[in-house]
Motif scaffolding. Structure first.
Motif, PDB file in Angstrom:
ATOM      1  N   ARG A 122       0.976  -1.165  -0.113  1.00  0.00           N
ATOM      2  CA  ARG A 122      -0.016   0.108  -0.061  1.00  0.00           C
ATOM      3  C   ARG A 122       0.645   1.225   0.006  1.00  0.00           C
ATOM      4  NH1 ARG A 122      -3.214   0.692   5.491  1.00  0.00           N
ATOM      5  NH2 ARG A 122      -3.787   2.703   4.615  1.00  0.00           N
ATOM      6  N   ASN A 123       2.149   1.194   0.501  1.00  0.00           N
ATOM      7  CA  ASN A 123       2.744   2.442   0.470  1.00  0.00           C
ATOM      8  C   ASN A 123       3.967   2.393  -0.567  1.00  0.00           C
ATOM      9  OD1 ASN A 123       1.691   3.652   3.008  1.00  0.00           O
ATOM     10  ND2 ASN A 123       2.757   1.971   4.237  1.00  0.00           N
ATOM     11  N   ASP A 179       9.064   4.124  -1.106  1.00  0.00           N
ATOM     12  CA  ASP A 179       8.190   3.865   0.053  1.00  0.00           C
ATOM     13  C   ASP A 179       7.673   5.232   0.412  1.00  0.00           C
ATOM     14  OD1 ASP A 179       6.887   3.598   2.653  1.00  0.00           O
ATOM     15  OD2 ASP A 179       7.829   1.533   2.637  1.00  0.00           O
ATOM     16  N   GLY A 204      -2.406  11.664   0.463  1.00  0.00           N
ATOM     17  CA  GLY A 204      -2.242  10.127   1.189  1.00  0.00           C
ATOM     18  C   GLY A 204      -3.644   9.713   1.556  1.00  0.00           C
ATOM     19  N   HIS A 233      -0.937  10.598  -4.268  1.00  0.00           N
ATOM     20  CA  HIS A 233      -0.503  10.584  -2.570  1.00  0.00           C
ATOM     21  C   HIS A 233      -0.509  12.213  -2.588  1.00  0.00           C
ATOM     22  CE1 HIS A 233       1.356   9.305   0.949  1.00  0.00           C
ATOM     23  NE2 HIS A 233       2.313  10.048   0.769  1.00  0.00           N
ATOM     24  N   ALA A 286       5.741   6.331   2.684  1.00  0.00           N
ATOM     25  CA  ALA A 286       5.494   6.292   4.306  1.00  0.00           C
ATOM     26  C   ALA A 286       6.817   6.480   4.718  1.00  0.00           C
ATOM     27  CB  ALA A 286       4.664   5.093   4.805  1.00  0.00           C
ATOM     28  N   ARG A 287       7.874   5.777   4.407  1.00  0.00           N
ATOM     29  CA  ARG A 287       9.222   6.078   5.089  1.00  0.00           C
ATOM     30  C   ARG A 287      10.041   6.947   4.086  1.00  0.00           C
ATOM     31  NH1 ARG A 287      10.529  -0.242   6.450  1.00  0.00           N
ATOM     32  NH2 ARG A 287       8.999  -0.704   7.671  1.00  0.00           N
ATOM     33  N   TRP A 288       9.598   7.473   3.088  1.00  0.00           N
ATOM     34  CA  TRP A 288      10.178   8.253   2.184  1.00  0.00           C
ATOM     35  C   TRP A 288      11.546   7.653   1.671  1.00  0.00           C
ATOM     36  CZ3 TRP A 288       6.779  10.994   0.017  1.00  0.00           C
ATOM     37  CH2 TRP A 288       7.297  12.145  -1.015  1.00  0.00           C
TER      38      TRP A 288
END
Length: 348
Positions: free
Chosen positions: A90-91, A307, A108, A103, A309-311
């Motif tokens: 998903r991310n 990713d 997001g 996003h 979320a984590r960039w």
């Protein structure tokens, strides 16, 4: 007539609302179902295994079998969803998809399941809307048809007349030359075997448009009106009218369309390199164009990505059900978009 498409690929339903539909139109629902079946998935190894009946349920705008003039709304239930296929990734922005752009655009909060509102699943209600448009155009003597013109460099025969397109509409694989169609299908299956996908082109024509529609101005020129509708179709990355990119290989003596007065007193052209349009205005010849569709971005090969979320950098391995090629299923979708554009052009 205007339309708004709503819903998400893995939501409870998708649908469309049309406004400006004239009252008193007796909808031919069998004709609409026929077009929707041409687009539907799950019929062979050439497309995704997802199975949906794509039965449109009209919830407003119809009374006693005819349109009322009020907004016409139809919904299509989603049934065969494997939402879990998208939880693990998903991310991870899928290369070629709208994941990263969406996003950023929506902070997001977009529905990531199956592409959400950006999914090709949303072309089902577009085909419904186009089916209504086709029936309105038929009352004006206008016909819209299309065929696969190429897949992965394998070309079909060139379009010559509307009778050929009518015959194509009844085929499982919509080409003029069935031998070329077999080669295209082999290329699609070979791509699937390699965990990959292929793209192609679709040629479409609108017959029966009178001369004089449109204008050279922004927002009124014929090419602009059609392009606006066509680029709203997922996977469409180029639109070329008439001879299109082949103009770059021609001299003016080849590209110009010599004119004559036919036996009925109508002005016609000996050829149609202009695709039925001059100066942003229809010239009375069939309006022809070709769209280029990218290969399906969902492939099973390992791809590098990020990713969100984590960039940080990431690796993507997709699982699930995906089309190795969307071109053959997109033929009725392009017809639908062209029909809606033609309605706008004619002020229907």
């Amino acid at each position: 007539m205007k339309y708004t498409i709503f819903g998400e690929s893995h939501g409870p339903a998708i649908g469309v609302t049309l406004t400006g539909i004239p009252a008193g139109l007796a909808l031919d629902m069998e004709a609409i179902r026929f077009d929707m079946a041409r687009r539907a998935p799950g019929k062979s190894a050439l497309s995704t295994a997802r199975k949906e009946d794509d039965e449109p349920h009209i919830i407003s705008g119809i009374f006693q079998g005819k349109t009322t003039g009020a907004p016409l709304c139809a919904i299509i239930q989603n049934h065969d969803m494997h939402t879990q296929d998208y939880e693990r990734t998903r991310n991870l922005a899928r290369p070629g998809h709208a994941d990263y752009a969406a996003h950023v655009r929506y902070g997001g909060f977009q529905d990531y399941r199956g592409g959400g509102h950006f999914s090709g699943r949303l072309t089902a209600p577009l085909v419904f809307a186009g089916g209504v448009a086709k029936q309105l155009l038929a009352r004006k003597g206008v016909f819209v048809g299309a065929h696969i013109s190429s897949i992965y460099g394998i070309a079909d025969e060139a379009l010559e007349d509307w009778e050929g397109l009518r015959a194509v509409q009844g085929k499982d694989f919509p080409v003029l030359n069935d031998e070329a169609g077999k080669q295209m299908q082999e290329a699609i299956l070979e791509a699937r075997k390699d965990q990959d996908s292929v793209g192609g082109t679709i040629e479409c024509a609108v017959f029966g448009l009178p001369a004089g529609l449109g204008a050279p101005d922004l927002g009124e020129n014929v090419e602009g009106i059609f392009s606006q509708h066509l680029f709203a179709v997922p996977a469409v990355k180029a639109v070329a009218f008439g001879a299109g990119v082949a103009f770059a290989l021609m001299r003016g003596s080849e590209a110009n369309d010599p004119m004559f007065v036919d036996d009925d007193g109508q002005i016609r052209m000996e050829q149609n390199c202009a695709g039925g349009i001059n100066g942003g205005i229809t010239n009375g010849m069939p309006l022809t164009f070709e769209v280029t569709m990218r290969p399906t971005p969902s492939i099973s090969r390992t791809q590098f990505t990020v990713d969100m979320a984590r960039w940080e950098n990431g690796v993507l391995e997709l699982h699930g059900r995906h089309d190795p090629c969307v071109v053959h299923r997109a033929v009725p979708v392009i017809e639908a978009a062209a029909a809606l554009a033609a309605c706008q052009l004619m002020g229907i």
